[in-house]
Design a protein around this motif. Sequence first.
Motif, short mmCIF file in Angstrom:
data_model
loop_
_atom_site.label_atom_id
_atom_site.label_comp_id
_atom_site.label_asym_id
_atom_site.label_seq_id
_atom_site.Cartn_x
_atom_site.Cartn_y
_atom_site.Cartn_z
N GLY A 46 -8.35 19.81 3.08
CA GLY A 46 -8.01 21.21 3.26
C GLY A 46 -8.11 21.93 1.92
O GLY A 46 -8.27 21.31 0.86
N VAL A 302 -8.51 26.71 4.42
CA VAL A 302 -8.57 25.95 5.67
C VAL A 302 -7.65 24.74 5.60
O VAL A 302 -7.30 24.25 4.52
N GLN A 303 -7.26 24.27 6.79
CA GLN A 303 -6.61 22.98 6.92
C GLN A 303 -7.71 21.91 6.91
O GLN A 303 -8.90 22.20 6.84
N LYS A 304 -7.31 20.66 6.99
CA LYS A 304 -8.31 19.61 7.18
C LYS A 304 -9.13 19.93 8.43
O LYS A 304 -8.60 20.48 9.39
N GLN A 312 -10.59 23.00 12.79
CA GLN A 312 -9.52 22.70 11.84
C GLN A 312 -8.37 21.98 12.54
O GLN A 312 -8.07 22.24 13.71
#
Length: 641
Positions: A46, A302-304, A312
């Motif tokens: 992320g 972003v997240q992972k 995401q």
Amino acid sequence: MSDLPETPLLDRVQTPADLRQLAPDQLRQLADELRAETISAVGTTGGHLGSGLGVVELTTAIHYVFDTPRDRLVWDVGHQCYPHKILTGRRDRIRTLRQGGGLSGFTKRSESEYDPFGAAHSSTSISAALGFAIANKLANRPGKGIAVIGDGAMSAGMAYEAMNNAEQAGNRLVVILNDNDMSIAPPVGGLSAYLSRIVSSRGFLGLREQLKRLAKKLPRPIQQAARKTDEFARGMTMGGTLFEELGFYYVGPIDGHNLDHLIPVLENVRDAEEGPILVHVVTTKGKGYAPAEAAADKYHGVQKFDVITGTQAKAPPGPPQYQNVFGEQLVKEADRDSTICAITAAMPSGTGLDKFAKGHPDRFFDVGIAEQHAVTFAAGLAAQGMRPFCAIYSTFLQRAYDQVVHDVAIQNLPVRFAIDRAGLVGADGATHAGSFDVTYLATLPNFVVMAAADEAELVHMTHTAALHDTGPIAIRYPRGNGTGVALPETAERLEIGKGRLVREGKTVAILSLGTRLEEALKAADQLEAKGLSTTVADLRFAKPLDEAMIRKLLTTHEVAVTVEENAVGGFGAHVLTMASDEGLIDGGLKLRTMRLPDRFQDQDSPAKQYAEAKLDAAAIVDTILSALRHNSSGVEQGARA
């Protein structure tokens, strides 16, 4: 089968010196591999993605053309620096980005010699690069100062202050304007690239200098006419008159993704004898990754995520985020009061004001990355009878402290400050932590400073601030989700300077400010299990203090502890001052203050950060038990690791 991309050329590059050994026709492949590696790394950890993807080719070109680290490269903000980190000896750690013990999500001096200046706040790069350039000039050392600054960062006055002061650096200063959203550039293509290449060439610059020297020998009216003719001719084809007026030689715009255009222009700029020079580069956030290019925010943060689909990872359902609780309540306040307006400094969604913008667009103001202007603008609105809410992250409000003091506090204007990201912030680390706002606001006369213990309290405090017309007032609240308490159907107006008792006991008093209340209650449970009757108070206000409540707690309990998510000089310091002034500590009271440690904490999960800071339930219990075992009386600081 490995999930890692195949990167045969990138595998040969450990430092920019290795990059410069490649042939020019290999750079396109290298850039493609660098983009793939960046996507893969951020998919794992992320972080900021779109901005880094937009400067892959530019990063490659800068390190290929310039002699970094001797030439000092300064990235504005630094959230676009992941490709830079990969090329500068940190690829083996790139999948530790923003993790505890891993790489910072921004540039950081202690991390690499290729990060000459740490950054995470906007619009500082030109000033810093100018400092490097002038220092080398004064010491007669080689090396340029190179600033890469985005169009958003150019909305801040500091960038122009630096440019106005830059002429003395001469050709040692290069500013690269990374234009990815301005929509002011003329069409970018082959003709523009050709013109940029011509006007940045040594021959053109030399001819221009000769003509300038010749013009100085001519009568003044002819000098002025010659200058205007030069500006007009280049302005018609290339733009940049504003930058010329600030003393820069303007080159551009050029396609920031076309290495065949970038490389020769940067080589000309590197070798130019005239300066300072501004190179206008047009790029696309999220370039080369379809999900990012299609996103409205170009995958800024972003997240992972799944690299193939771009999907995401979603956090499990939970309580609403504090920023959204604030934004929704402010819309309700504005529905009933036409004088309420909202101001943000380029963070509408981050502050929850995107909801206000939809509901009351005529009373919503996004002033860009200009916190100083935001505060004084709010002061002007307040002076004319409006009720402005100025929503700014704690770490960014620091940038406008003079305006808070001079334009708001001294004039006692009722500006409402919504201070998001108060306390520790996890992966963004020290640069974004809201560690100091209680200290720098509660010291000011006329200010009211509130701290929400949970999302329900934030609703009440937003309503209270909307009705408070007798001076400046601030609400602080953290990043992330609330605690899960039910939101009130009707907001309550709180009495200024009055706290609340959450739990009553007889031996130990825990005086909490802000969202450490949850940990204070956990600590109380553990103390009760040990036979220690414990009072827990949510003071709500760092200023004015609830002196009556504090006085009662300090005189009726054996041990008292203050707990806050702020550095030294905040709530605990004010309680100590009151206790000292009133002689409450002369009779043997054991009073401890618990606060953030006197150091900058690196990125990690918030829970681990607070444990390290000794501000979790376990640390509260240890501090109290230690105080009870202590034989001496008087005031002592809480135990520190």
